[in-house]
Design a protein around this motif. Structure first.
Motif, mmCIF file in Angstrom:
data_model
loop_
_atom_site.group_PDB
_atom_site.id
_atom_site.type_symbol
_atom_site.label_atom_id
_atom_site.label_comp_id
_atom_site.label_asym_id
_atom_site.label_seq_id
_atom_site.Cartn_x
_atom_site.Cartn_y
_atom_site.Cartn_z
ATOM 1 N N HIS A 279 0.836 -1.194 0.000
ATOM 2 C CA HIS A 279 0.000 0.000 0.000
ATOM 3 C C HIS A 279 0.875 1.250 0.000
ATOM 4 O O HIS A 279 1.849 1.332 0.758
ATOM 5 C CB HIS A 279 -0.859 -0.026 1.269
ATOM 6 C CG HIS A 279 -1.667 1.222 1.507
ATOM 7 N ND1 HIS A 279 -2.515 1.740 0.566
ATOM 8 C CD2 HIS A 279 -1.759 2.041 2.581
ATOM 9 C CE1 HIS A 279 -3.114 2.821 1.054
ATOM 10 N NE2 HIS A 279 -2.656 3.043 2.272
ATOM 11 N N SER A 280 0.498 2.209 -0.840
ATOM 12 C CA SER A 280 1.148 3.509 -0.838
ATOM 13 C C SER A 280 2.627 3.359 -1.193
ATOM 14 O O SER A 280 2.936 2.826 -2.247
ATOM 15 C CB SER A 280 0.925 4.171 0.517
ATOM 16 O OG SER A 280 0.970 5.560 0.366
ATOM 17 N N ARG A 281 3.570 3.783 -0.341
ATOM 18 C CA ARG A 281 4.985 3.582 -0.696
ATOM 19 C C ARG A 281 5.271 2.094 -0.931
ATOM 20 O O ARG A 281 6.080 1.736 -1.780
ATOM 21 C CB ARG A 281 5.898 4.149 0.377
ATOM 22 C CG ARG A 281 5.802 3.471 1.704
ATOM 23 C CD ARG A 281 6.363 4.334 2.793
ATOM 24 N NE ARG A 281 5.656 5.596 2.840
ATOM 25 C CZ ARG A 281 6.172 6.740 3.315
ATOM 26 N NH1 ARG A 281 7.376 6.751 3.809
ATOM 27 N NH2 ARG A 281 5.469 7.842 3.324
ATOM 28 N N PHE A 282 4.600 1.244 -0.187
ATOM 29 C CA PHE A 282 4.807 -0.196 -0.402
ATOM 30 C C PHE A 282 3.992 -0.713 -1.584
ATOM 31 O O PHE A 282 4.250 -1.804 -2.083
ATOM 32 C CB PHE A 282 4.520 -0.976 0.882
ATOM 33 C CG PHE A 282 5.456 -0.609 2.021
ATOM 34 C CD1 PHE A 282 6.793 -0.332 1.773
ATOM 35 C CD2 PHE A 282 5.008 -0.533 3.333
ATOM 36 C CE1 PHE A 282 7.663 0.024 2.808
ATOM 37 C CE2 PHE A 282 5.865 -0.183 4.371
ATOM 38 C CZ PHE A 282 7.198 0.101 4.108
ATOM 39 N N GLY A 283 3.019 0.093 -2.023
ATOM 40 C CA GLY A 283 2.346 -0.206 -3.293
ATOM 41 C C GLY A 283 3.319 0.030 -4.445
ATOM 42 O O GLY A 283 3.384 -0.742 -5.403
ATOM 43 N N LYS A 284 4.108 1.093 -4.330
ATOM 44 C CA LYS A 284 5.145 1.353 -5.333
ATOM 45 C C LYS A 284 6.121 0.168 -5.326
ATOM 46 O O LYS A 284 6.519 -0.344 -6.372
ATOM 47 C CB LYS A 284 5.921 2.634 -5.024
ATOM 48 C CG LYS A 284 5.052 3.883 -4.808
ATOM 49 C CD LYS A 284 5.900 5.118 -4.504
ATOM 50 C CE LYS A 284 5.232 6.178 -3.635
ATOM 51 N NZ LYS A 284 4.067 6.845 -4.089
ATOM 52 N N ALA A 285 6.503 -0.254 -4.118
ATOM 53 C CA ALA A 285 7.449 -1.376 -4.013
ATOM 54 C C ALA A 285 6.843 -2.655 -4.591
ATOM 55 O O ALA A 285 7.545 -3.438 -5.246
ATOM 56 C CB ALA A 285 7.842 -1.596 -2.552
ATOM 57 N N GLY A 317 -2.473 15.716 -8.059
ATOM 58 C CA GLY A 317 -1.976 15.188 -6.789
ATOM 59 C C GLY A 317 -0.464 15.268 -6.726
ATOM 60 O O GLY A 317 0.157 16.264 -7.142
ATOM 61 N N GLU A 318 0.147 14.216 -6.247
ATOM 62 C CA GLU A 318 1.609 14.210 -6.097
ATOM 63 C C GLU A 318 2.302 14.155 -7.454
ATOM 64 O O GLU A 318 1.827 13.489 -8.369
ATOM 65 C CB GLU A 318 2.036 12.998 -5.256
ATOM 66 C CG GLU A 318 3.511 13.030 -4.910
ATOM 67 C CD GLU A 318 3.904 11.971 -3.892
ATOM 68 O OE1 GLU A 318 3.323 10.867 -3.910
ATOM 69 O OE2 GLU A 318 4.799 12.253 -3.075
ATOM 70 N N ILE A 319 3.424 14.848 -7.569
ATOM 71 C CA ILE A 319 4.144 14.898 -8.854
ATOM 72 C C ILE A 319 5.607 14.465 -8.670
ATOM 73 O O ILE A 319 6.081 14.295 -7.536
ATOM 74 C CB ILE A 319 4.074 16.312 -9.490
ATOM 75 C CG1 ILE A 319 4.618 17.380 -8.507
ATOM 76 C CG2 ILE A 319 2.651 16.650 -9.910
ATOM 77 C CD1 ILE A 319 4.789 18.767 -9.126
HETATM 78 C C1 GCU Z 1 3.465 10.267 1.186
HETATM 79 C C2 GCU Z 1 4.073 10.252 -0.196
HETATM 80 C C3 GCU Z 1 3.408 9.190 -1.089
HETATM 81 C C4 GCU Z 1 3.359 7.884 -0.364
HETATM 82 C C5 GCU Z 1 2.707 8.052 0.991
HETATM 83 C C6 GCU Z 1 2.631 6.773 1.839
HETATM 84 O O1 GCU Z 1 2.162 10.774 1.101
HETATM 85 O O2 GCU Z 1 3.943 11.512 -0.776
HETATM 86 O O3 GCU Z 1 4.122 9.043 -2.290
HETATM 87 O O4 GCU Z 1 2.705 6.920 -1.151
HETATM 88 O O5 GCU Z 1 3.432 8.991 1.735
HETATM 89 O O6 GCU Z 1 3.445 5.883 1.712
HETATM 90 O O7 GCU Z 1 1.725 6.719 2.686
#
Ligand code: GCU
Length: 446
Positions: A279-285, A317-319
């Motif tokens: 999820h989120s940063r770990f969604g990127k991972a 949103g985020e860029i």
């Molecule tokens: C911050 C960051 C996001 C990330 C998030 C999270 O909001 O800007 O890129 O996904 O933290 O991991 O909760």
């Protein structure tokens, strides 16, 4: 301490108020921020970049607030063509894709976005610390607690371990599929807000599958200060990264791949049916893990946003500039910072649709929230998926199968890419049952 530092730093002030942090926590945070800024500055120096463009503010009344107007969100509507080789030649067969174009795209991700994974990474010795019979809800389970000890004879002053637990149904007739989550670590004494949802683990166990939890920050800290430690620091013998070196997202993915190596040796596990979830940063991972390790059969990629499945060319949103700043740049290679400095978003020779093309033709599920998750740009992730359709089709599959952005709670499961906007915010809970159903269907587990 490092394990939950980012959590303390990012969330605790919001949830329980900054005044509840101890002076020790405050000073550790200040030190980490200082060291991260210094490492970031050193990276800019290596890249000969004087200044980066600033990131957007999440606060609508802040300076340079994020854009949430769809009419202004697409300054660069043309994406790099997935099916054209660098030479200009068109890709029209699966063989050309696999042998020529896919490697080109992977190379570009290494060079421009996530960094180059070192060769000759150290071996991991998985030590089973505990094997405990437990109850999960009404289910009898066995919880296996592992520590992955990373060989560090090349640089003994840095030791690295990977924390992993695997929960298996106590009674199983055959090897089980696994869902593995990249998990956040909560600081001691912190209890997440109560919820009436059944935990994802219990839902997975109810299906007769296993649930694994890997702690990414156990082997690579979530900050720039930690880049001279963990698996990245171990390989660099405690020195700072050069611009082409791998970033934290790839390092987190490496740990997941090591966990999969272990699972391949456990007879109770069907290692051909392992899902990676984050999820989120770990969604990127999770997206990076899935793209780079084709042994993962499926993924649940939740709210991954910028740096994950959101198109870098989208202004919503985020860029790019946010991720290039000193708080988050460690996720990426140093070279990525160029795109918030001398270069623009449209100079990227790849985009998030290209990351999805590395996952093709395998199935995965994109989950995101409709109310309070706009920082991740739900539509930008959907557009990336839709733009990867030609690759799924070339490989004989349907990808997301539509270019019509769905309504809230309208499930898309027409092909190999599932998508659902749940009605809540930056959380994963509401989409878990849908992912589990999707996994059942896609991996023939019904
Ligand atoms: C911050 C960051 C996001 C990330 C998030 C999270 O909001 O800007 O890129 O996904 O933290 O991991 O909760």
């Amino acid at each position: 301490m490092n394990n939950y530092l980012f959590f303390v730093f990012l969330f605790v002030p919001i949830l329980v108020g900054a005044q509840q942090r101890t002076p020790e926590q405050d000073s550790l945070i200040a030190q980490t921020v200082r060291k991260s800024k210094a490492d970031h500055a050193y990276m800019l120096h290596q890249l000969s970049i004087k200044e980066l463009r600033p990131g957007r503010s999440g606060n609508p009344n802040g300076i340079n607030p994020a854009n949430y107007e769809e009419s202004e969100a697409n300054p660069f509507p043309n994406l790099p063509d997935l099916l054209t080789l660098k030479s200009g030649e068109k890709v029209s067969t699966p063989k050309q894709w696999i042998t020529l174009r896919r490697p080109e795209i992977e190379y570009l991700f290494n060079e421009e976005i996530y960094g180059i994974t070192p060769k000759n990474l150290p071996a991991v010795n998985w030590v089973l610390l505990k094997s405990n019979p437990e109850k999960l809800g009404n289910y009898d389970v066995n919880v296996l607690t592992y520590s992955g000890q990373v060989a560090n004879d090349t640089y003994p002053s840095i030791s690295v371990t990977i924390d992993l637990t695997i929960t298996l149904p106590a009674l199983q007739a055959q090897p089980v599929p696994i869902v593995m989550e990249f998990a956040f670590v909560f600081p001691p004494g912190f209890n997440p807000p109560p919820s009436n949802e059944i935990s994802w683990k219990e839902q997975v166990i109810a299906k007769g599958w296993g649930a694994a939890v890997i702690i990414p920050t156990s082997y690579q800290a979530d900050n720039g200060a930690g880049l001279t430690e963990g698996i990245i620091g171990l390989i660099n013998q405690g020195k700072r990264r050069s611009p082409s070196d791998w970033g934290t997202l790839k390092a987190w993915g490496w740990g997941a791949s090591k966990a999969l190596d272990l699972m391949e040796t456990i007879p109770q596990i069907n290692a051909e049916k392992v899902a990676i979830m984050g999820h989120s940063r770990f969604g990127k991972a999770a997206a990076v893990t899935m793209a780079y390790d084709s042994r993962f059969a499926i993924a649940y990629i939740a709210s991954s946003g910028e740096g994950g499945l959101k198109l870098h060319r989208r202004d919503f949103g985020e860029i790019v500039e946010n991720i290039a700043g000193p708080g988050l740049y460690h996720w990426m290679s140093g070279s990525f910072l160029n795109y918030a400095g001398p270069k623009g978003w449209d100079d990227l020779p790849i985009d998030a649709h290209s990351l999805i093309s590395l996952i093709a033709p395998r199935p995965f599920f994109i989950g995101v929230g409709a109310n309070g998750d706009n920082w991740t740009d739900p539509k930008g992730m959907f557009m990336a998926a839709a733009a990867a359709e030609p690759v799924y089709q070339l490989l004989g599959k349907i990808g997301i199968g539509t270019s019509a952005f769905p309504a809230v709670e309208e499930l898309i499961d027409l092909g190999e890419i599932g998508f659902r906007l749940h009605p809540k915010g930056h959380v994963t809970g509401p989409n878990w049952p849908y992912f589990i159903e999707f996994m059942s269907k896609k991996l023939d587990l019904e």
